[in-house]
Motif scaffolding. Structure first.
Motif, PDB file in Angstrom:
ATOM      1  N   CYS A 123     -64.853 -82.012 -42.758  1.00 53.50           N
ATOM      2  CA  CYS A 123     -66.398 -82.188 -43.186  1.00 53.50           C
ATOM      3  C   CYS A 123     -66.172 -82.547 -44.633  1.00 53.50           C
ATOM      4  O   CYS A 123     -65.386 -82.188 -45.603  1.00 53.50           O
ATOM      5  CB  CYS A 123     -67.035 -81.050 -43.056  1.00 53.50           C
ATOM      6  SG  CYS A 123     -68.619 -80.936 -43.516  1.00 53.50           S
ATOM      7  N   PHE A 128     -67.674 -76.062 -46.766  1.00 55.70           N
ATOM      8  CA  PHE A 128     -67.553 -76.119 -45.638  1.00 55.70           C
ATOM      9  C   PHE A 128     -66.031 -75.765 -44.961  1.00 55.70           C
ATOM     10  O   PHE A 128     -65.741 -74.784 -44.152  1.00 55.70           O
ATOM     11  CB  PHE A 128     -67.995 -77.328 -44.481  1.00 55.70           C
ATOM     12  CG  PHE A 128     -67.437 -77.247 -43.387  1.00 55.70           C
ATOM     13  CD1 PHE A 128     -68.539 -76.527 -42.084  1.00 55.70           C
ATOM     14  CD2 PHE A 128     -66.476 -77.983 -42.532  1.00 55.70           C
ATOM     15  CE1 PHE A 128     -68.172 -76.734 -40.926  1.00 55.70           C
ATOM     16  CE2 PHE A 128     -65.858 -77.632 -41.362  1.00 55.70           C
ATOM     17  CZ  PHE A 128     -66.833 -77.322 -40.483  1.00 55.70           C
ATOM     18  N   THR A 132     -64.727 -72.245 -43.433  1.00 55.63           N
ATOM     19  CA  THR A 132     -64.301 -72.075 -42.107  1.00 55.63           C
ATOM     20  C   THR A 132     -62.602 -71.865 -41.952  1.00 55.63           C
ATOM     21  O   THR A 132     -62.023 -71.922 -40.914  1.00 55.63           O
ATOM     22  CB  THR A 132     -64.564 -73.005 -41.283  1.00 55.63           C
ATOM     23  OG1 THR A 132     -64.250 -74.651 -41.859  1.00 55.63           O
ATOM     24  CG2 THR A 132     -66.098 -73.257 -40.908  1.00 55.63           C
ATOM     25  N   SER A 145     -73.438 -80.025 -31.327  1.00 55.28           N
ATOM     26  CA  SER A 145     -73.191 -79.274 -32.523  1.00 55.28           C
ATOM     27  C   SER A 145     -71.851 -78.283 -32.399  1.00 55.28           C
ATOM     28  O   SER A 145     -71.684 -77.848 -31.190  1.00 55.28           O
ATOM     29  CB  SER A 145     -74.366 -78.285 -33.130  1.00 55.28           C
ATOM     30  OG  SER A 145     -74.989 -79.201 -33.533  1.00 55.28           O
ATOM     31  N   TRP A 147     -70.055 -74.833 -33.185  1.00 58.30           N
ATOM     32  CA  TRP A 147     -70.297 -73.603 -33.621  1.00 58.30           C
ATOM     33  C   TRP A 147     -68.771 -72.769 -33.836  1.00 58.30           C
ATOM     34  O   TRP A 147     -68.249 -72.958 -33.009  1.00 58.30           O
ATOM     35  CB  TRP A 147     -71.119 -72.749 -32.747  1.00 58.30           C
ATOM     36  CG  TRP A 147     -72.468 -73.075 -32.568  1.00 58.30           C
ATOM     37  CD1 TRP A 147     -72.873 -74.178 -31.976  1.00 58.30           C
ATOM     38  CD2 TRP A 147     -73.656 -72.485 -33.197  1.00 58.30           C
ATOM     39  NE1 TRP A 147     -74.288 -74.257 -32.096  1.00 58.30           N
ATOM     40  CE2 TRP A 147     -74.724 -73.211 -32.810  1.00 58.30           C
ATOM     41  CE3 TRP A 147     -73.753 -71.590 -34.043  1.00 58.30           C
ATOM     42  CZ2 TRP A 147     -75.989 -73.050 -33.197  1.00 58.30           C
ATOM     43  CZ3 TRP A 147     -75.034 -71.161 -34.358  1.00 58.30           C
ATOM     44  CH2 TRP A 147     -76.146 -71.902 -34.006  1.00 58.30           C
ATOM     45  N   VAL A 156     -70.710 -70.573 -38.774  1.00 59.33           N
ATOM     46  CA  VAL A 156     -70.852 -71.874 -39.232  1.00 59.33           C
ATOM     47  C   VAL A 156     -71.054 -72.874 -38.003  1.00 59.33           C
ATOM     48  O   VAL A 156     -70.469 -72.518 -37.201  1.00 59.33           O
ATOM     49  CB  VAL A 156     -69.691 -72.261 -39.993  1.00 59.33           C
ATOM     50  CG1 VAL A 156     -69.898 -73.753 -40.465  1.00 59.33           C
ATOM     51  CG2 VAL A 156     -69.523 -71.361 -41.120  1.00 59.33           C
ATOM     52  N   CYS A 157     -72.320 -73.381 -38.416  1.00 61.35           N
ATOM     53  CA  CYS A 157     -72.718 -74.695 -37.221  1.00 61.35           C
ATOM     54  C   CYS A 157     -72.508 -76.016 -37.934  1.00 61.35           C
ATOM     55  O   CYS A 157     -73.099 -76.339 -38.671  1.00 61.35           O
ATOM     56  CB  CYS A 157     -74.050 -74.456 -36.806  1.00 61.35           C
ATOM     57  SG  CYS A 157     -74.567 -75.616 -35.625  1.00 61.35           S
ATOM     58  N   LEU A 158     -71.622 -76.992 -37.194  1.00 60.88           N
ATOM     59  CA  LEU A 158     -71.472 -78.268 -37.706  1.00 60.88           C
ATOM     60  C   LEU A 158     -72.092 -79.126 -36.889  1.00 60.88           C
ATOM     61  O   LEU A 158     -71.829 -79.078 -35.612  1.00 60.88           O
ATOM     62  CB  LEU A 158     -70.117 -78.682 -38.024  1.00 60.88           C
ATOM     63  CG  LEU A 158     -69.681 -80.070 -38.272  1.00 60.88           C
ATOM     64  CD1 LEU A 158     -70.056 -80.246 -39.645  1.00 60.88           C
ATOM     65  CD2 LEU A 158     -68.144 -80.389 -38.139  1.00 60.88           C
ATOM     66  N   TRP A 164     -74.336 -79.121 -41.796  1.00 57.38           N
ATOM     67  CA  TRP A 164     -73.870 -77.812 -41.489  1.00 57.38           C
ATOM     68  C   TRP A 164     -74.755 -76.951 -42.026  1.00 57.38           C
ATOM     69  O   TRP A 164     -75.423 -76.810 -43.061  1.00 57.38           O
ATOM     70  CB  TRP A 164     -72.412 -77.514 -41.766  1.00 57.38           C
ATOM     71  CG  TRP A 164     -71.957 -77.479 -43.329  1.00 57.38           C
ATOM     72  CD1 TRP A 164     -71.874 -78.555 -44.380  1.00 57.38           C
ATOM     73  CD2 TRP A 164     -71.646 -76.473 -44.040  1.00 57.38           C
ATOM     74  NE1 TRP A 164     -71.557 -78.269 -45.234  1.00 57.38           N
ATOM     75  CE2 TRP A 164     -71.502 -76.830 -45.289  1.00 57.38           C
ATOM     76  CE3 TRP A 164     -71.911 -74.980 -43.585  1.00 57.38           C
ATOM     77  CZ2 TRP A 164     -71.237 -75.881 -46.155  1.00 57.38           C
ATOM     78  CZ3 TRP A 164     -71.509 -74.123 -44.708  1.00 57.38           C
ATOM     79  CH2 TRP A 164     -71.220 -74.556 -46.078  1.00 57.38           C
ATOM     80  N   ARG A 165     -74.643 -75.601 -41.170  1.00 57.17           N
ATOM     81  CA  ARG A 165     -75.393 -74.570 -41.782  1.00 57.17           C
ATOM     82  C   ARG A 165     -74.635 -73.194 -41.372  1.00 57.17           C
ATOM     83  O   ARG A 165     -73.940 -73.064 -40.475  1.00 57.17           O
ATOM     84  CB  ARG A 165     -76.822 -74.252 -40.856  1.00 57.17           C
ATOM     85  CG  ARG A 165     -77.875 -73.180 -40.998  1.00 57.17           C
ATOM     86  CD  ARG A 165     -78.880 -73.290 -40.341  1.00 57.17           C
ATOM     87  NE  ARG A 165     -79.813 -72.096 -40.525  1.00 57.17           N
ATOM     88  CZ  ARG A 165     -80.768 -71.817 -39.887  1.00 57.17           C
ATOM     89  NH1 ARG A 165     -81.265 -72.506 -39.035  1.00 57.17           N
ATOM     90  NH2 ARG A 165     -81.526 -70.815 -40.360  1.00 57.17           N
ATOM     91  N   GLN A 166     -74.865 -72.220 -42.348  1.00 58.23           N
ATOM     92  CA  GLN A 166     -74.201 -71.027 -42.394  1.00 58.23           C
ATOM     93  C   GLN A 166     -74.999 -69.942 -42.082  1.00 58.23           C
ATOM     94  O   GLN A 166     -76.125 -70.055 -42.928  1.00 58.23           O
ATOM     95  CB  GLN A 166     -73.394 -71.104 -43.294  1.00 58.23           C
ATOM     96  CG  GLN A 166     -72.250 -69.814 -43.393  1.00 58.23           C
ATOM     97  CD  GLN A 166     -71.507 -69.701 -44.858  1.00 58.23           C
ATOM     98  OE1 GLN A 166     -71.750 -70.544 -45.742  1.00 58.23           O
ATOM     99  NE2 GLN A 166     -70.513 -69.205 -44.753  1.00 58.23           N
TER     100      GLN A 166
END
Length: 202
Positions: A123, A128, A132, A145, A147, A156-158, A164-166
């Motif tokens: 990423c 990110f 991770t 996505s 996870w 963490v979701c890419l 991405w979201r954490q």
């Protein structure tokens, strides 16, 4: 070894069992008759996954990745030192729709593996990659996505678009960022994660 570290049920209903420094074993799920596999590597088996050719990939906690062909019984060993994989602490795994395998590592993040070569799940955001680096579980959801469950930085979701979201204790209902397990139900489209206190549903 009686200390079971991971289990995996293959498409032909074989239960594959990974143990702590005792190698691997298998049995039919219909009639339990456990048979051990000699893998000649004295390390914890942390994850097992089956590719489209029915080969088993066995991740070892510190000694790389093994390919086991159930038809021939042949084993091939991949390690960081031989340049085939980027990290030797293989902890989790998932297989994507195109057959690409994802492996998680303790200290090296997530990498993609096609059976011959590896490539980091990259990423452009360095944050990110930092968050991770120490991870255990990984899967792809119905929307594409990916996870990733980390050891001490939450979930963490890419997303397919690279964003991405954490999820952490600072921005969600998590009471701790130290996570223990994660699974996904495609039918319910729900993520289930756990830490040392409880189970969460996303």
């Amino acid at each position: 070894n009686n200390h079971i570290s991971c289990m995996y049920v293959s498409d032909d209903n074989i239960l594959w069992i990974g143990t702590m420094k005792g190698g691997a074993a298998l049995t039919s799920t219909e009639k339990v008759d456990i048979r051990t596999i000699e893998i000649d590597v004295n390390e914890d088996v942390k994850t097992i996954i089956e590719d489209k050719e029915k080969n088993l990939w066995i991740g070892m906690d510190g000694k790389g990745l093994l390919k086991y062909d159930p038809q021939t019984g042949k084993i091939r060993h991949f390690t960081k030192s031989d340049g085939s994989i980027p990290y030797d602490n293989i902890i989790g795994s998932a297989i994507l729709d195109d057959g690409t395998m994802l492996f998680t590592s303790y200290g090296g993040g997530v990498f993609k593996w096609d059976g011959r070569s590896s490539d980091s799940l990259w990423c452009p955001d360095d944050k990110f990659n930092f968050n991770t680096r120490f991870c255990s579980h990984v899967f792809k959801d119905n929307y594409g996505s990916i996870w990733i469950l980390t050891f001490n930085r939450g979930i963490v979701c890419l997303m397919p678009d690279g964003k991405w979201r954490q999820f952490t204790r600072d921005n969600s209902d998590l009471v701790s960022d130290f996570m223990t397990s994660m699974t996904y139900s495609p039918e319910l489209d729900k993520v289930f994660v756990s830490n040392r206190q409880c189970i969460y549903e996303i």
